[in-house]
Every structure is written in C-alpha cells, then in structure tokens.
Design a protein around this motif. Sequence first.
Motif, PDB file in Angstrom:
ATOM      1  N   PHE A 194       0.765  -1.329  -0.079  1.00  0.00           N
ATOM      2  CA  PHE A 194       0.116  -0.159   0.060  1.00  0.00           C
ATOM      3  C   PHE A 194       0.954   1.205   0.084  1.00  0.00           C
ATOM      4  CE2 PHE A 194      -2.180   3.272   2.792  1.00  0.00           C
ATOM      5  CZ  PHE A 194      -3.221   3.488   2.048  1.00  0.00           C
ATOM      6  N   LEU A 208       0.285   7.333  -7.329  1.00  0.00           N
ATOM      7  CA  LEU A 208      -0.842   7.969  -7.508  1.00  0.00           C
ATOM      8  C   LEU A 208      -0.068   9.294  -7.860  1.00  0.00           C
ATOM      9  CD1 LEU A 208      -2.817   6.803  -4.414  1.00  0.00           C
ATOM     10  CD2 LEU A 208      -3.177   6.246  -6.677  1.00  0.00           C
ATOM     11  N   PRO A 261      -2.740  16.238  -7.569  1.00  0.00           N
ATOM     12  CA  PRO A 261      -2.791  17.537  -7.923  1.00  0.00           C
ATOM     13  C   PRO A 261      -1.859  18.464  -6.706  1.00  0.00           C
ATOM     14  CG  PRO A 261      -4.952  17.017  -7.358  1.00  0.00           C
ATOM     15  CD  PRO A 261      -3.908  15.848  -7.103  1.00  0.00           C
ATOM     16  N   LEU A 309      -4.961  15.732   1.291  1.00  0.00           N
ATOM     17  CA  LEU A 309      -5.394  14.369   0.963  1.00  0.00           C
ATOM     18  C   LEU A 309      -5.482  13.424   1.979  1.00  0.00           C
ATOM     19  CD1 LEU A 309      -5.507  12.621  -1.441  1.00  0.00           C
ATOM     20  CD2 LEU A 309      -3.121  11.720  -1.318  1.00  0.00           C
ATOM     21  N   VAL A 313      -8.743  14.160   3.792  1.00  0.00           N
ATOM     22  CA  VAL A 313      -9.868  13.611   2.802  1.00  0.00           C
ATOM     23  C   VAL A 313      -9.785  12.089   3.052  1.00  0.00           C
ATOM     24  CG1 VAL A 313     -10.615  13.346   0.484  1.00  0.00           C
ATOM     25  CG2 VAL A 313      -9.727  15.336   1.051  1.00  0.00           C
ATOM     26  N   VAL A 314      -8.643  11.263   3.126  1.00  0.00           N
ATOM     27  CA  VAL A 314      -8.819   9.783   3.349  1.00  0.00           C
ATOM     28  C   VAL A 314      -9.229   9.623   4.485  1.00  0.00           C
ATOM     29  CG1 VAL A 314      -7.064   8.052   3.712  1.00  0.00           C
ATOM     30  CG2 VAL A 314      -6.820   9.495   1.773  1.00  0.00           C
ATOM     31  N   ALA A 327     -13.070  10.069   4.799  1.00  0.00           N
ATOM     32  CA  ALA A 327     -13.636   8.974   3.975  1.00  0.00           C
ATOM     33  C   ALA A 327     -13.756   7.669   5.067  1.00  0.00           C
ATOM     34  CB  ALA A 327     -13.060   8.786   2.723  1.00  0.00           C
ATOM     35  N   LEU A 328     -12.471   7.403   5.569  1.00  0.00           N
ATOM     36  CA  LEU A 328     -12.552   6.324   6.365  1.00  0.00           C
ATOM     37  C   LEU A 328     -13.473   6.273   7.808  1.00  0.00           C
ATOM     38  CD1 LEU A 328      -8.634   5.249   6.339  1.00  0.00           C
ATOM     39  CD2 LEU A 328     -10.625   3.885   5.638  1.00  0.00           C
ATOM     40  N   ILE A 344      -5.834   0.291  -8.482  1.00  0.00           N
ATOM     41  CA  ILE A 344      -5.875   1.747  -8.523  1.00  0.00           C
ATOM     42  C   ILE A 344      -6.102   2.015 -10.077  1.00  0.00           C
ATOM     43  CG2 ILE A 344      -3.937   3.662  -8.947  1.00  0.00           C
ATOM     44  CD1 ILE A 344      -2.665   2.656  -6.712  1.00  0.00           C
ATOM     45  N   ARG A 371      -9.116   4.413 -10.861  1.00  0.00           N
ATOM     46  CA  ARG A 371      -9.018   5.753 -11.552  1.00  0.00           C
ATOM     47  C   ARG A 371      -9.622   5.605 -12.994  1.00  0.00           C
ATOM     48  NH1 ARG A 371      -5.100   9.480 -10.747  1.00  0.00           N
ATOM     49  NH2 ARG A 371      -4.944   9.962 -13.274  1.00  0.00           N
ATOM     50  N   ALA A 420     -10.336  16.384  -8.268  1.00  0.00           N
ATOM     51  CA  ALA A 420      -9.249  15.478  -8.172  1.00  0.00           C
ATOM     52  C   ALA A 420      -8.880  14.958  -6.944  1.00  0.00           C
ATOM     53  CB  ALA A 420      -8.180  16.210  -9.163  1.00  0.00           C
ATOM     54  N   MET A 421      -8.630  15.897  -6.090  1.00  0.00           N
ATOM     55  CA  MET A 421      -8.221  15.723  -4.550  1.00  0.00           C
ATOM     56  C   MET A 421      -9.432  14.863  -4.023  1.00  0.00           C
ATOM     57  SD  MET A 421      -5.994  16.289  -2.518  1.00  0.00           S
ATOM     58  CE  MET A 421      -4.939  17.940  -2.594  1.00  0.00           C
ATOM     59  N   LEU A 449      -9.326  11.248  -5.399  1.00  0.00           N
ATOM     60  CA  LEU A 449      -7.796  10.806  -5.056  1.00  0.00           C
ATOM     61  C   LEU A 449      -7.980  10.331  -3.337  1.00  0.00           C
ATOM     62  CD1 LEU A 449      -5.310  10.024  -6.093  1.00  0.00           C
ATOM     63  CD2 LEU A 449      -4.275  11.905  -5.005  1.00  0.00           C
ATOM     64  N   GLY A 450      -8.879  11.110  -2.886  1.00  0.00           N
ATOM     65  CA  GLY A 450      -8.990  10.857  -1.292  1.00  0.00           C
ATOM     66  C   GLY A 450      -9.985   9.356  -1.371  1.00  0.00           C
ATOM     67  N   ILE A 451     -10.999   9.508  -1.940  1.00  0.00           N
ATOM     68  CA  ILE A 451     -11.783   8.635  -1.663  1.00  0.00           C
ATOM     69  C   ILE A 451     -11.146   7.180  -2.406  1.00  0.00           C
ATOM     70  CG2 ILE A 451     -13.870   7.294  -2.940  1.00  0.00           C
ATOM     71  CD1 ILE A 451     -14.979  10.391  -3.102  1.00  0.00           C
ATOM     72  N   LEU A 452     -10.307   7.304  -3.448  1.00  0.00           N
ATOM     73  CA  LEU A 452      -9.262   5.957  -3.939  1.00  0.00           C
ATOM     74  C   LEU A 452      -8.522   5.629  -2.833  1.00  0.00           C
ATOM     75  CD1 LEU A 452      -8.105   4.288  -6.114  1.00  0.00           C
ATOM     76  CD2 LEU A 452      -7.048   6.330  -7.045  1.00  0.00           C
ATOM     77  N   THR A 453      -7.872   6.450  -2.151  1.00  0.00           N
ATOM     78  CA  THR A 453      -6.777   6.072  -1.220  1.00  0.00           C
ATOM     79  C   THR A 453      -7.461   5.460  -0.075  1.00  0.00           C
ATOM     80  OG1 THR A 453      -5.597   8.037  -1.981  1.00  0.00           O
ATOM     81  CG2 THR A 453      -4.828   6.709  -0.149  1.00  0.00           C
ATOM     82  N   ALA A 454      -8.669   5.987   0.395  1.00  0.00           N
ATOM     83  CA  ALA A 454      -9.170   5.602   1.487  1.00  0.00           C
ATOM     84  C   ALA A 454      -9.936   4.096   1.194  1.00  0.00           C
ATOM     85  CB  ALA A 454     -10.517   6.481   1.746  1.00  0.00           C
ATOM     86  N   LEU A 514      -8.409   2.090  -1.019  1.00  0.00           N
ATOM     87  CA  LEU A 514      -7.203   1.200  -0.895  1.00  0.00           C
ATOM     88  C   LEU A 514      -6.791   0.743   0.643  1.00  0.00           C
ATOM     89  CD1 LEU A 514      -4.605   2.885  -3.363  1.00  0.00           C
ATOM     90  CD2 LEU A 514      -5.661   0.461  -3.390  1.00  0.00           C
ATOM     91  N   THR A 515      -6.868   1.791   1.511  1.00  0.00           N
ATOM     92  CA  THR A 515      -6.578   1.711   3.018  1.00  0.00           C
ATOM     93  C   THR A 515      -7.516   0.560   3.423  1.00  0.00           C
ATOM     94  OG1 THR A 515      -6.088   4.024   2.846  1.00  0.00           O
ATOM     95  CG2 THR A 515      -6.160   2.988   4.904  1.00  0.00           C
TER      96      THR A 515
END
Lengths: 224, 249
Positions: free
Chosen positions: A51, A58, A61, A196, A199-200, A203-204, B163, B167, B182-183, B186-191, B193-194
Amino acid sequence: MHIMEGFLPVKHAIGWSVASAPFVAYGLRSVNKRIKEKPEQRMLLGVATAFTFVLSALKMPSVTGSCSHPTGTGLGAILFGPAAMAPIGAVVLLFQALLLAHGGLTTLGANIFSMAIVGPFASYGIYKLGRSVKLPFGVCVFLAAAIGDLLTYVTTSVQLALAFPDPAGGIFASFMKFAAVFAVTQVPLAISEGLLTVVVFNALARFNPQELRDMNVITKEVQA
Amino acid sequence: MLIEQCAYTNRWRQVSPAAKGLFTSCGIVAAFVARSPLTTCCLAVIILAVAVVGARVSLFRFLKVALPAVLFLAVSAATLAVSVRWGGFPLRLQFHLVNKAELSHIALTCSRSLCGISALMFFSLTTPMTDIICLLRKLKFPEVMLDIMTLGYRALFVFLEVIHDTRTAQMARLGYATPRLAMRSLGILTANLTLQVWQRSNALHQAALARNNDGSLMFLEDEYHRPVLTLLTASCSGCALIALAMVPL
C-alpha cells in the motif's frame, strides 16, 4: 526525492546506515512482538508495505498547478505506528531503488533515516501532541501529514549539506541552498498531502469507522 | 513496470542472483575506488555494455529506466556547482560558480553516482525481485523483513491494478475534471485502498491458516544454471572492474 546511488561519500553512506540500523532493529523487534500477539499482523504489515509503495504511483494535484505523488509518511505513521514504519519504509525504499530506480543501495541508510524514521516519528509525535491539546481530528491529521512530509525533506537537505558543505558559506549555506531547491516542489506538495490525508481519514471515518477504532486511531466522540 | 518486464525476459534470467549481485557490488565498489571522472564514466559504460550485450537488455529500455535518475543527478550537479553567500550593499544573497578544483570534485561525485546507477540498473534489470528475496534469505536477513518483502511484492501488483481500474472508473465520471474534484476522487481512492489493506490481509491470513501456516512464509527456490561457474566468472569480472578503477586516466 531520494538521494541517488553513489551520490553520498563512503563515510556519510556508512554513517547514515549505522544511524538508521537501531531504529530498524527496534521496529523489527516491535513488529515481531506484534506478530507473536496477533499472527494476522504478519499479513497486515506485508500488505501495508505494498500500500505504501503504490501510494507513490498516485498522481496528486499540487497547489502550484503541477502534480506529484504522496509519500504516505503521515498516513502510515498514524495507521500503523512509527515503529512499524521503520522496517516497512526500509522495504519500500528498497523496492523503489530496485523496481523504479529511485534512490540506491549505498544511500539506503540515509533515505531510511529521512523517510522511514524522521518523517513517521515526527508525524506521529505531532498527531499525538495535537490530540493531547484537544485540536480537532482533521487539523491533527493535516499537521501530522504536512509537517512530517516537510521534515523528511529538511532531513534530506541536512544530509546533503553535511556531505557537500558550500565552499564559501559552509554547511548552513549549503543547507539553505538544498532546502530552497526542495522547497519549490515540497512546500506545495506537503500542503496537498496534508489535505489528501484529511480527505482519506474523513472517508474512512465515515464509511469504515470500525477499522479505525480497531487501530486506536479514532474514538467514538471523534466519529460523532 | 518496465524493470520487472526486463528482469523476467533477459538472457541471464537463469543466472544465479548471487553472481549478478556480486558483479553489481564490485561495480559499486569500483565507482567509489575510481579517482577520475573519466574512469568512472568508462566503468558505467562497461557495466551498461555487459547488461546490453551479455544479458540482452534493450539499450532503449536501460536508458529509459535510468533517465529520471540521470535528470535528478543533473539538478543535483547544478545545485552543487553554485556557491551561495551574503554580500554586497544592500545585503543580499550572491550566487557564484565554484572554483575549478571544486568543479572537478563535483564531476567525480556525479560520475561516481552515474556508475553506481549503471550497476544498480544492471542488477534490477537482470534479476527479478523473487530471486533477490531468495538471495537475501541465503544471506540470513531477518525472517520478518523477508516476509514483509514477499507479501508486499505480491500485493503491490494487485493494488496497482485496483488503482488503474478505480481511476479509469473515476475519470469516466469526470472525477478528475478540476483540481478540487481530483483531490476528492484521490482521497476516496486512497481511503478505499486503505480499507483493502485490512480486507486483503484478513483474506491472506485465512488462506494461510487453511494451509496450517504457523510461522514464516516458505517458497520453493529456482534452480540456476551452473551457479559455481557463474559465481566464479562474476567474481573475476568484478575484480577486473575494481582493478580498472585503480588505473589513473
């Protein structure tokens, strides 16, 4: 930005490897202890390594309009703890050297020190400090990720300044020179990575709060 | 990944990783032993030639993989070549080109790095990661570290595909149309993945338990073509590189 293969003089390469070794050894000891208590952690740490590696794939931006990739230092430190991040970071840096030609083998010690030790420990310390003074969860995460990212590059600048002092201004002038070169890309990148990471975690916390509670990252009142 | 493709398809795929590792180590030692930029550049070209002619790695691929590292090296060389000091009236930062002696020292540092990159490229372009992990196991690396490497290496291709697919789906829905979107994407994508870190590790743990796993992960090792002979050849070639590095040019 990793220090390239062969760029550091021999003494510096050995010195930074010796400096990193106790942290990696401590990290391995702590990982071994975790695996003995919870055998499923072996798989978790292995998958966490992948991970952390793929985070560099990735495109993120940046606030300057360009784009770069996250380092995952703050995210990993908050999720898995700084001790576990030392061996995980060492493996990720070895993968990056061998699979992407980023970094090197003789400079692995120096890169581990900046990216797998200073970054995660600083991020985790800032996160815990922020929580202890009751800062909002999002602010703590942002500060941990952004400052952890910046400190990583400050450490790299120090390493390069020590290896290549400026003929006129010495180590300090050399540090300012390298830090200025890094700052152009890394300050916007650190801010972007901080945003970022928030945001992660948002979402979690929204969709998967149980996992964050299991890792002692959030408590019930944070989620509320 | 381009490096992985080369590592699995080159002519020396079945040569012992210990031999290739030994030659690489000698190449790196030679880079540090050499005292002139011309010598280190010659060593870099020789190692490149060994990879291209011996292992039949495409020259284009070798250069393509090495290009980002060489560009970083150029930026670093430019930074080292400029000296900074405070001076003048009013007081301001002044930039000067360093003197000739310093320039030759910078040239040696950069050529040493170039040679090191060439040696590292040789190793990574001819040796798959699974062989490297087997080599590290023989060198008695800590078991936990090797387990993390084995699992990490296998899982990273799964994540790279996740990914790519996610994407593509996000881009099809204009998820990257503006920097703000985009941010968020990307945040949702990373979450996501986590979360998969836990899901996939749990699935792996269950699979390992089903096979009575109670400790380290063990895998069968490949058999290599004439390991002793290749090791001897690599040590002779490596010593030749170091001897060449000592020749003043």
